[in-house]
Write an enzyme that holds these catalytic residues in place. Structure first.
Site, short mmCIF file in Angstrom:
data_model
loop_
_atom_site.label_atom_id
_atom_site.label_comp_id
_atom_site.label_asym_id
_atom_site.label_seq_id
_atom_site.Cartn_x
_atom_site.Cartn_y
_atom_site.Cartn_z
CG ASP A 90 -0.19 -0.04 2.55
OD1 ASP A 90 0.78 -0.82 2.65
OD2 ASP A 90 -0.55 0.71 3.47
CD GLU A 153 4.29 0.80 7.02
OE1 GLU A 153 5.03 1.06 7.96
OE2 GLU A 153 3.89 1.67 6.23
CD GLU A 154 2.90 4.15 4.32
OE1 GLU A 154 2.91 4.73 5.42
OE2 GLU A 154 3.89 4.06 3.58
CG ASP A 179 9.59 -3.99 7.01
OD1 ASP A 179 9.37 -3.93 5.77
OD2 ASP A 179 8.74 -3.67 7.86
ZN ZN Z 1 6.62 2.30 4.12
#
Ligand code: ZN
Length: 450
Positions: A90, A153-154, A179
Site C-alpha cells: 500500500d 502498513e501506512e 523490512d
Molecule cells: Zn513504508
C-alpha cells in the site's frame, strides 16, 4: 539518458524498472476506513505481481493474509534459521504538487517518478525480482526464506500481525527479519559527505493522544475567560516549552562512532567518544536541528485541532491531537505522565487514542546476522559506511519483534535528502540504477545466507 543519440530510444532499461513502473500505476492507497479502500486497485496489483513474477508464484507456497497481504515461503535446504524479507503493497495518498503525476510512472532524468517508488513498492520489486532471478538459475536458498508483504502498513493495519500469527502457528522462529526503514542515505549528517547505509535496529513507538477541554459553549458575543479553546492553546504552548529529556541510545553512539572518521576534523573526537561525553553530544544534537534532535529524545507533535463548528459559536469542546514518538528507553506510561505534568491543567483531559512501546534493540555488535547485512552492503554499496541507527518512523516489522530478536530496517536504495523528504510528500522517485542495485543487494543477501 545523456549518451543516447536523439534518434534512438536509448538503452533498454532493466526489466525491474518496467515492473516497478506497472506497480506504481496501480493506486493502492490504504485508508483507516476499509470502505474507502479501492479494492480493485489492490486486486489488480496482486494480478500484476503474478504476471511479473511467474516462477515465484509457481514455486513458492503462498498464504493469503488479511484482505490483500501475501506471505510466501521459499523452501530452503534447511529450515533451522529461516529469514523473513518484508515490504508493503500500500501507499499513502498524494500530497502536494508533483513534477510528474504520482500514479503515471513517468521515467525522466534517469529516475522513475511516482508514489510508492521508494515507499515501498521499490522493495517489493527488489525482493521479488531477486527471487525470480534466482529461481531462473534454479537456485535453492540455504535456509527457508519467507516473504511478507502487508497491504495496510501506512494505516498501522493488522496484516503484519496476522502474518506473525501464521508464522507462530507454524512454529517459525526467524533468524532475522529485513523490512523497509533505513537507506543508503547521502546528506544525512552535517559535514559528512560519505553516504551512510543506515540499518534501523529499533524504532520509536507511536502513541497518539487527544487533549480535550469542555465548556458551556454559547454565543460568541459574550465570551468568558479561559474557555476550552484558550485552555487547549495554553496546553499546546506548555507542551512546546517542555520537551522530553534527551538521551543517547547505544545505536546512536555507534552511528556517531562510525561516522567520526568521515566528519569534519573538529567534530571527530566528540563523535568517536559519544558514550563518554553523552551530555555534551546530546546537547549538540538537539541544537543541530529537528532531525538530529529527534534522534535523541521522544517527540510530541500537535497535529489536529478542533473547536467550534461555526464562527459565531463558542466551542463547548476543544481538542488537539498529539502524535508522540517514544524513544527507546522511554515508555508509554512515562510519556503520559510527562504530558500530564507539562500541560498542568486538570481541566484538560488526555484521551489515549493509540499507544505503542518502542521496539527492543536488535543486536548489531559481533552478530552474524548483522554482519551479513554489513557485508552485503559493502559488496553492493562500497562507497557507503554501514551503521545501525534508531528509526524515527514506524514499520510493519515492529510486530515481528514478538517472534524474532533480530529485526532490521533497511531499504537497499540510495536516497538523497530530497528523495527522503519526498516520502509521504511529493515528487517521490527512485534512480533507475539505484533500483537495479537494490535488486542486486537482495540477490546477494539471499545467496549469502548460510
Ligand atoms: Zn513504508
Amino acid at each position: 539518458m545523456h549518451h543516447a543519440a536523439p534518434d534512438t530510444a536509448g538503452p533498454v532499461p532493466h526489466r525491474a524498472v518496467s515492473k516497478l513502473q506497472a506497480l506504481v500505476r496501480l493506486p493502492t492507497v490504504s485508508h483507516r476506513d476499509p470502505a474507502l479502500v479501492d479494492v480493485a486497485a489492490f486486486d489488480a496489483l496482486l494480478g500484476e505481481l503474478e504476471r511479473q513474477f511467474p516462477l515465484l508464484h509457481q514455486r513458492l507456497e503462498l498464504t493469503r493474509v488479511g484482505s490483500h497481504g501475501l506471505l510466501f515461503r521459499w523452501a530452503g535446504a534447511d529450515d533451522a534459521r529461516p529469514v523473513v524479507l518484508m515490504a508493503h503493497l500500500d501507499v499513502v495518498p498524494v500530497e502536494g504538487t508533483w513534477t510528474h503525476p504520482a500514479f503515471d510512472g513517468v521515467i525522466a532524468d534517469g529516475q522513475l517518478w511516482g508514489r510508492g517508488t521508494l515507499d515501498d513498492k521499490g522493495c517489493v520489486v527488489g525482493i521479488c525480482e531477486a527471487v525470480e532471478t534466482l529461481l531462473e538459475r534454479d537456485f535453492t536458498p540455504a535456509q527457508d526464506l519467507w516473504l511478507s508483504f502487508g497491504c495496510d502498513e501506512e494505516v498501522m493495519g493488522s496484516t503484519a500481525q496476522e502474518a506473525v500469527r501464521v508464522l507462530t502457528e507454524r512454529g517459525v522462529h526467524p533468524w532475522f527479519v529485513v523490512d523497509e526503514g533505513g537507506a543508503v542515505a547521502s546528506g544525512a549528517f552535517p559535514g559528512v559527505t560519505t553516504p551512510v547505509a543506515v540499518v534501523g535496529v529499533t524504532e520509536k513507538g507511536v502513541t497518539s493522544v487527544e487533549l480535550r477541554a469542555e465548556g458551556r459553549g454559547g454565543h460568541a458575543s459574550t465570551p468568558a475567560r479561559m474557555g476550552p479553546t484558550a485552555r487547549i492553546a495554553r496546553a499546546i504552548m506548555r507542551l512546546e516549552r517542555t520537551p522530553f529529556a534527551p538521551s543517547l541510545p547505544a545505536p546512536t553512539v555507534e552511528l556517531l562512532r562510525r561516522l567520526a572518521p568521515h566528519a569534519p576534523r573538529a567534530l571527530r573526537p566528540v563523535m568517536a567518544h559519544g558514550s563518554r561525553i553523552a551530555p555534551v553530544l546530546t546537547r549538540a544534537l538537539v541544537a543541530a536541528g529537528p532531525e538530529s534532535a529527534a534522534m535523541t529524545r521522544t517527540t510530541a507533535a500537535v497535529t489536529t485541532l478542533s473547536g467550534s463548528p461555526a464562527l459565531n459559536v463558542i466551542a463547548a469542546q476543544a481538542r488537539a491531537g498529539v502524535n508522540v514518538r517514544t524513544m527507546v528507553g522511554d515508555t508509554v506510561a512515562g510519556v503520559l505522565s510527562h504530558l500530564r505534568r507539562a500541560v498542568d491543567d486538570e481541566h484538560v483531559h488526555i484521551d489515549v487514542i493509540e499507544s505503542g512501546e518502542p521496539s527492543p534493540i536488535s543486536p548489531f555488535l559481533d552478530d552474524p546476522a548483522f554482519a551479513l547485512l554489513e557485508a552485503t552492503i559493502a559488496e553492493v554499496f562500497p562507497e557507503a559506511v554501514a551503521s545501525p541507527y534508531v528509526m524515527m518512523a514506524a514499520t510493519d516489522s515492529r510486530h515481528f519483534t514478538e517472534i524474532c530478536e533480530r529485526v532490521y530496517r533497511f531499504a537497499p536504495f540510495r536516497m538523497s535528502k530530497a528523495q527522503r523528504e519526498s516520502i509521504h510528500s511529493f515528487d517521490e522517485r527512485i534512480g533507475l540504477d539505484d533500483l537495479v542495485d537494490g535488486v542486486r543487494w537482495y540477490t546477494t543477501l539471499i545467496e549469502r545466507i548460510r
